[in-house]
Design an enzyme around this catalytic site. Structure first.
Site, PDB file in Angstrom:
ATOM      1  N   ARG A  62       0.785  -1.206  -0.054  1.00  0.00           N
ATOM      2  CA  ARG A  62       0.024   0.158   0.065  1.00  0.00           C
ATOM      3  C   ARG A  62       0.844   1.353  -0.168  1.00  0.00           C
ATOM      4  NH1 ARG A  62      -3.101  -1.424   5.142  1.00  0.00           N
ATOM      5  NH2 ARG A  62      -0.949  -1.549   6.182  1.00  0.00           N
ATOM      6  N   LYS A 171       1.116 -18.727   6.395  1.00  0.00           N
ATOM      7  CA  LYS A 171       0.303 -18.785   7.548  1.00  0.00           C
ATOM      8  C   LYS A 171       0.049 -17.688   8.223  1.00  0.00           C
ATOM      9  CE  LYS A 171       2.056 -20.151  11.322  1.00  0.00           C
ATOM     10  NZ  LYS A 171       3.058 -19.820  12.819  1.00  0.00           N
ATOM     11  N   HIS A 201       6.622 -23.735   6.838  1.00  0.00           N
ATOM     12  CA  HIS A 201       8.188 -23.599   6.622  1.00  0.00           C
ATOM     13  C   HIS A 201       8.967 -24.752   7.231  1.00  0.00           C
ATOM     14  CE1 HIS A 201       8.584 -21.650  10.620  1.00  0.00           C
ATOM     15  NE2 HIS A 201       9.786 -21.895  10.713  1.00  0.00           N
ATOM     16  N   LYS A 205      12.510 -27.430   5.969  1.00  0.00           N
ATOM     17  CA  LYS A 205      14.004 -27.678   6.889  1.00  0.00           C
ATOM     18  C   LYS A 205      14.536 -29.157   6.546  1.00  0.00           C
ATOM     19  CE  LYS A 205      12.354 -25.146  10.996  1.00  0.00           C
ATOM     20  NZ  LYS A 205      13.155 -23.974  11.285  1.00  0.00           N
ATOM     21  N   GLU A 239      10.689 -23.446  22.006  1.00  0.00           N
ATOM     22  CA  GLU A 239      11.485 -22.158  22.059  1.00  0.00           C
ATOM     23  C   GLU A 239      11.933 -21.501  23.093  1.00  0.00           C
ATOM     24  OE1 GLU A 239      10.019 -19.687  18.295  1.00  0.00           O
ATOM     25  OE2 GLU A 239       8.220 -20.447  19.344  1.00  0.00           O
ATOM     26  N   ASP A 258      -0.566 -21.236  16.414  1.00  0.00           N
ATOM     27  CA  ASP A 258       0.780 -20.776  15.875  1.00  0.00           C
ATOM     28  C   ASP A 258       1.619 -21.763  15.550  1.00  0.00           C
ATOM     29  OD1 ASP A 258       2.708 -18.761  15.296  1.00  0.00           O
ATOM     30  OD2 ASP A 258       3.774 -18.784  17.152  1.00  0.00           O
ATOM     31  N   HIS A 263       2.959 -26.639  12.273  1.00  0.00           N
ATOM     32  CA  HIS A 263       4.459 -27.373  12.660  1.00  0.00           C
ATOM     33  C   HIS A 263       4.321 -28.604  12.974  1.00  0.00           C
ATOM     34  CE1 HIS A 263       5.366 -23.404  11.019  1.00  0.00           C
ATOM     35  NE2 HIS A 263       5.376 -22.923  12.278  1.00  0.00           N
ATOM     36  N   LYS A 362       6.697 -21.211  24.206  1.00  0.00           N
ATOM     37  CA  LYS A 362       7.818 -20.248  24.193  1.00  0.00           C
ATOM     38  C   LYS A 362       8.250 -20.020  25.684  1.00  0.00           C
ATOM     39  CE  LYS A 362       6.249 -17.586  20.411  1.00  0.00           C
ATOM     40  NZ  LYS A 362       7.004 -17.948  19.192  1.00  0.00           N
TER      41      LYS A 362
HETATM   42  P1  NDP Z   1       3.939  -7.434   8.670  1.00  0.00           P
HETATM   43  O1  NDP Z   1       2.775  -7.200   9.744  1.00  0.00           O
HETATM   44  O2  NDP Z   1       5.258  -7.113   8.536  1.00  0.00           O
HETATM   45  O3  NDP Z   1       2.863  -6.898   7.201  1.00  0.00           O
HETATM   46  C1  NDP Z   1       3.679  -7.101   6.170  1.00  0.00           C
HETATM   47  C2  NDP Z   1       3.274  -5.958   5.115  1.00  0.00           C
HETATM   48  O4  NDP Z   1       1.690  -6.000   5.095  1.00  0.00           O
HETATM   49  C3  NDP Z   1       3.373  -4.724   5.946  1.00  0.00           C
HETATM   50  O5  NDP Z   1       4.537  -4.326   5.568  1.00  0.00           O
HETATM   51  C4  NDP Z   1       2.335  -3.725   5.235  1.00  0.00           C
HETATM   52  O6  NDP Z   1       2.569  -3.471   3.928  1.00  0.00           O
HETATM   53  C5  NDP Z   1       1.113  -4.844   5.039  1.00  0.00           C
HETATM   54  N1  NDP Z   1       0.322  -4.586   6.098  1.00  0.00           N
HETATM   55  C6  NDP Z   1       0.368  -4.523   7.548  1.00  0.00           C
HETATM   56  N2  NDP Z   1      -0.491  -4.862   8.264  1.00  0.00           N
HETATM   57  C7  NDP Z   1      -1.690  -4.582   7.136  1.00  0.00           C
HETATM   58  C8  NDP Z   1      -3.182  -4.612   7.352  1.00  0.00           C
HETATM   59  N3  NDP Z   1      -3.773  -4.209   8.632  1.00  0.00           N
HETATM   60  N4  NDP Z   1      -3.755  -4.475   6.435  1.00  0.00           N
HETATM   61  C9  NDP Z   1      -3.264  -4.632   5.129  1.00  0.00           C
HETATM   62  N5  NDP Z   1      -1.890  -4.602   4.917  1.00  0.00           N
HETATM   63  C10 NDP Z   1      -0.972  -4.619   5.925  1.00  0.00           C
HETATM   64  O7  NDP Z   1       3.602  -9.246   8.443  1.00  0.00           O
HETATM   65  P2  NDP Z   1       4.906 -10.107   8.389  1.00  0.00           P
HETATM   66  O8  NDP Z   1       5.927  -9.843   7.327  1.00  0.00           O
HETATM   67  O9  NDP Z   1       5.391 -10.422   9.781  1.00  0.00           O
HETATM   68  O10 NDP Z   1       4.046 -11.589   8.220  1.00  0.00           O
HETATM   69  C11 NDP Z   1       3.542 -11.505   6.937  1.00  0.00           C
HETATM   70  C12 NDP Z   1       2.730 -13.011   6.685  1.00  0.00           C
HETATM   71  O11 NDP Z   1       3.827 -14.029   7.021  1.00  0.00           O
HETATM   72  C13 NDP Z   1       1.888 -12.959   7.766  1.00  0.00           C
HETATM   73  O12 NDP Z   1       0.691 -13.719   7.444  1.00  0.00           O
HETATM   74  C14 NDP Z   1       2.606 -13.952   8.967  1.00  0.00           C
HETATM   75  O13 NDP Z   1       1.495 -14.539   9.849  1.00  0.00           O
HETATM   76  C15 NDP Z   1       3.231 -14.605   8.137  1.00  0.00           C
HETATM   77  N6  NDP Z   1       4.523 -15.213   9.098  1.00  0.00           N
HETATM   78  C16 NDP Z   1       5.380 -14.310   9.588  1.00  0.00           C
HETATM   79  C17 NDP Z   1       6.600 -14.619  10.089  1.00  0.00           C
HETATM   80  C18 NDP Z   1       7.351 -13.521  10.619  1.00  0.00           C
HETATM   81  O14 NDP Z   1       8.577 -14.067  11.142  1.00  0.00           O
HETATM   82  N7  NDP Z   1       7.387 -12.312  10.360  1.00  0.00           N
HETATM   83  C19 NDP Z   1       6.927 -16.145  10.510  1.00  0.00           C
HETATM   84  C20 NDP Z   1       5.871 -17.011   9.684  1.00  0.00           C
HETATM   85  C21 NDP Z   1       4.806 -16.493   9.125  1.00  0.00           C
HETATM   86  P3  NDP Z   1       2.263  -2.056   3.291  1.00  0.00           P
HETATM   87  O15 NDP Z   1       1.626  -0.995   4.223  1.00  0.00           O
HETATM   88  O16 NDP Z   1       3.038  -1.564   2.522  1.00  0.00           O
HETATM   89  O17 NDP Z   1       1.055  -2.473   2.469  1.00  0.00           O
HETATM   90  C1  BG6 Z   2       6.606 -19.208  13.227  1.00  0.00           C
HETATM   91  C2  BG6 Z   2       5.805 -19.023  14.627  1.00  0.00           C
HETATM   92  O1  BG6 Z   2       5.520 -20.100  12.287  1.00  0.00           O
HETATM   93  O2  BG6 Z   2       7.617 -20.250  13.425  1.00  0.00           O
HETATM   94  C3  BG6 Z   2       6.642 -18.239  15.424  1.00  0.00           C
HETATM   95  O3  BG6 Z   2       4.842 -17.932  13.991  1.00  0.00           O
HETATM   96  C4  BG6 Z   2       7.873 -19.197  15.941  1.00  0.00           C
HETATM   97  O4  BG6 Z   2       6.005 -17.858  16.603  1.00  0.00           O
HETATM   98  C5  BG6 Z   2       8.373 -19.798  14.546  1.00  0.00           C
HETATM   99  O5  BG6 Z   2       8.724 -18.494  16.463  1.00  0.00           O
HETATM  100  C6  BG6 Z   2       9.667 -20.786  14.978  1.00  0.00           C
HETATM  101  O6  BG6 Z   2      10.125 -21.367  13.651  1.00  0.00           O
HETATM  102  P1  BG6 Z   2      11.638 -21.793  13.760  1.00  0.00           P
HETATM  103  O7  BG6 Z   2      11.893 -21.955  12.371  1.00  0.00           O
HETATM  104  O8  BG6 Z   2      12.431 -20.654  14.208  1.00  0.00           O
HETATM  105  O9  BG6 Z   2      11.726 -22.861  14.678  1.00  0.00           O
END
Ligand code: NDP
Ligand code: BG6
Length: 513
Positions: A62, A171, A201, A205, A239, A258, A263, A362
């Site tokens: 966005r 996810k 993910h 692994k 964790e 989660d 997993h 955790k």
């Molecule tokens: P973020 O919260 O960082 O969001 C990613 C992007 O989505 C943001 O940079 C923003 O981009 C847009 N965004 C954020 N909030 C909203 C909203 N309420 N409505 C619309 N757009 C929004 O997420 P992550 O990158 O942490 O995670 C992305 C996906 O991956 C999720 O589904 C998460 O569950 C999954 N995931 C994440 C992990 C992690 O370690 N981060 C691990 C495993 C899975 P912009 O404003 O430019 O549109």
């Molecule tokens: C993610 C969970 O799917 O897996 C996190 O949302 C968790 O809460 C992570 O920490 C653990 O992944 P890994 O690969 O570090 O064991």
């Protein structure tokens, strides 16, 4: 830079790794996952020459971000999170084909602009380019993104050909059975199942992939892999970290959603499924679904098959840490579990009567993920003092998924000396010692597989629903109970007493991995 050789068996089993010309479009490209995992994964694939010569990366979000700024963000992400340092040659090749499109996830015109952007790339190089859409946004916008991929025609691009449009979905895949089913319905309204890559993910692994090789490429294990020889199986994903800065997300999620629903259930399915007829993705997924459907509904409530708890203040890595209820962004009345343990029975020929224990949490004593297969004890009579009872240790085969990836087997051995006394000893194999330590990250393997169109390590729609079917009644019973029945454990410990009681019912104890 010397890289480790691939496992010879995987080498033998691997399919052709060449991807067609591809454009990876990341929705949510300014986010945390993109920076920490996706950009480094693409970079390392480029480093290993696994990307097609015509490869393009397009960020979508966005917030308007100029191309040059997105490239700087990507380079910074590589510097901070990649397993390899940024190599200028590799990066400049990638950067030259990296761009950004701004727009709302629920705005059809933004998707039309994206379609025009992809068409311009194809025009420039004069050939068709496979689109791989990676949905890396919060789940609240999965639905509009999917619908707009459909409405703009992007979802149908090259459908039916090997380079048809593909969509990777992060996810969490739903919050319960109904929402997962609704998401699957939206997906099916715009995509055909072979175009869909639901990610977990853990399946990427290296050690999880090796589980299949260990089970089916070693004739010593498979004949013993059943209720006649196995006493119990314990799957642990522990964790050391707490919720950190993800309190907002975690409060809505909790450990069952989660970690357990996805997993640990996937680890269970791979450990317990029947041998597939081939390594074809559908053959493996068919077996996983059969296994998940054979799990008996759980007994809920006090004394049942489930334990949940929250971490209290304690010590981690020599440092005092707060309890869950004192963490930033967490309600002091929160009923969100940070630990969950399940006792499962699999109602099929192979596993009747063998308990499978799953636990995750955790702020546990240390970060470790393992699958421990405990064999039945041999009779100890030969080694007992006359008239006394003597229990030999049970042989335990454990797959250490992370860290210090490896495999170990506990055997009873004679202690050298004139008396015949036994002691359990550990026979170990460590990947790093044999193959070197620069193993690809899970996301590298998964992004490459999606580009190639190999869905083996992704989850099919019916798998997610089978797993939610088992987990949803647990969530409902917890929601109804509120904080009643919520146990606690000290941060830095191995979990709550209620989880010990769960396994003690069958005269078992948790392993301390
Ligand atoms: P973020 O919260 O960082 O969001 C990613 C992007 O989505 C943001 O940079 C923003 O981009 C847009 N965004 C954020 N909030 C909203 C909203 N309420 N409505 C619309 N757009 C929004 O997420 P992550 O990158 O942490 O995670 C992305 C996906 O991956 C999720 O589904 C998460 O569950 C999954 N995931 C994440 C992990 C992690 O370690 N981060 C691990 C495993 C899975 P912009 O404003 O430019 O549109
Ligand atoms: C993610 C969970 O799917 O897996 C996190 O949302 C968790 O809460 C992570 O920490 C653990 O992944 P890994 O690969 O570090 O064991």
């Amino acid at each position: 830079m010397a890289d480790s050789p691939r496992h010879p068996f995987l080498q033998g089993l691997s399919k052709h790794r060449g991807a067609p010309p591809t454009v990876v479009v990341i929705f949510g490209a300014s986010g945390d996952l993109t920076a920490r995992k996706l950009i480094p994964a693409v970079y390392n694939l480029g480093y290993d020459n696994l990307l097609p010569a015509d490869f393009f990366l397009v960020g979508f979000g966005r917030k308007p971000i100029p191309d040059e700024e997105f490239r700087t963000m990507a380079a910074d992400a590589i510097k901070e999170f990649s397993r390899r340092e940024l190599n200028q040659d590799v990066w400049s090749r990638l950067a030259a084909n990296t761009s950004y499109v701004a727009g709302g996830y629920d705005e059809k015109p933004a998707f039309d602009r994206l379609a025009a952007h992809l068409a311009a790339i194809e025009k420039k190089i004069g050939r068709e380019v496979q689109p791989l859409f990676y949905i890396s946004t919060p789940p609240s916008v999965f639905d509009p993104i999917l619908r707009n991929l459909g409405a703009s025609g992007l979802a149908a691009k090259y459908r039916g050909s090997p380079h048809q449009a593909k969509v990777v979905i992060e996810k969490p895949f739903g919050r319960d059975l109904d929402s997962a089913h609704a998401l699957n319905t939206t997906i099916r309204s715009v995509l055909e199942e072979p175009q869909v890559y639901r990610i977990d993910h853990y399946l990427g692994k290296e050690t999880v992939q090796d589980l299949l090789v260990q089970r089916f490429a070693n004739s010593i294990f498979e004949p013993l892999w059943n209720r006649n020889f196995i006493e119990s199986v314990q799957i642990t994903v522990a964790e050391e970290v707490g919720v950190g800065t993800r309190g907002g997300y975690y409060e809505q999620s909790g450990c069952l959603r989660d970690m357990i629903q996805n997993h640990t259930m996937q680890l269970l399915a791979l450990t317990a499924m029947e041998p597939p007829v081939s390594l074809d993705p559908e053959a493996i997924r068919d077996e996983k679904v059969k296994l998940l459907k054979a799990i008996q509904p759980l007994v809920l409530g006090p004394g049942g098959d489930v334990a949940r708890a929250q971490y209290a203040a304690g010590m981690t890595g020599g440092k005092a840490v707060p309890g869950y209820l004192q963490e930033e962004g967490i309600s002091p009345q929160s009923a969100t579990e940070t630990y969950a343990a399940l006792r499962l029975s699999i109602n099929n020929w192979r596993w009747q009567g063998v308990p499978f224990y799953l636990r995750s949490g955790k702020r546990l004593a240390r970060r470790v993920s393992e699958i421990a297969v405990n064999f039945k004890r041999p009779p100890g009579t030969l080694f007992a003092e006359e008239g006394a009872r003597f229990d030999l240790a049970s042989n335990t085969l454990s797959f250490q998924i992370q860290p210090d990836e490896g495999l170990s087997l506990i055997l009873n051995t004679k202690i050298p000396g004139l008396e015949t006394r036994t002691q359990p000893v550990k026979m170990s194999f460590r990947y790093a010692t044999t193959f070197g330590s620069n193993t690809p990250e899970a996301y590298e393997r998964l992004v490459l597989d999606a580009m190639i169109g190999d869905g083996t390590l992704f989850i099919r729609g019916d798998e997610t629903e089978a797993s939610w079917k088992l987990c949803t009644p647990i969530l409902q019973s917890w929601a109804a109970a509120g904080r009643t029945g919520m146990d606690t454990y000290a941060a830095g410990s191995w979990g709550p007493l209620s989880a010990d009681a769960l396994v003690a019912k069958n005269n078992h104890v948790w392993r301390q991995p």
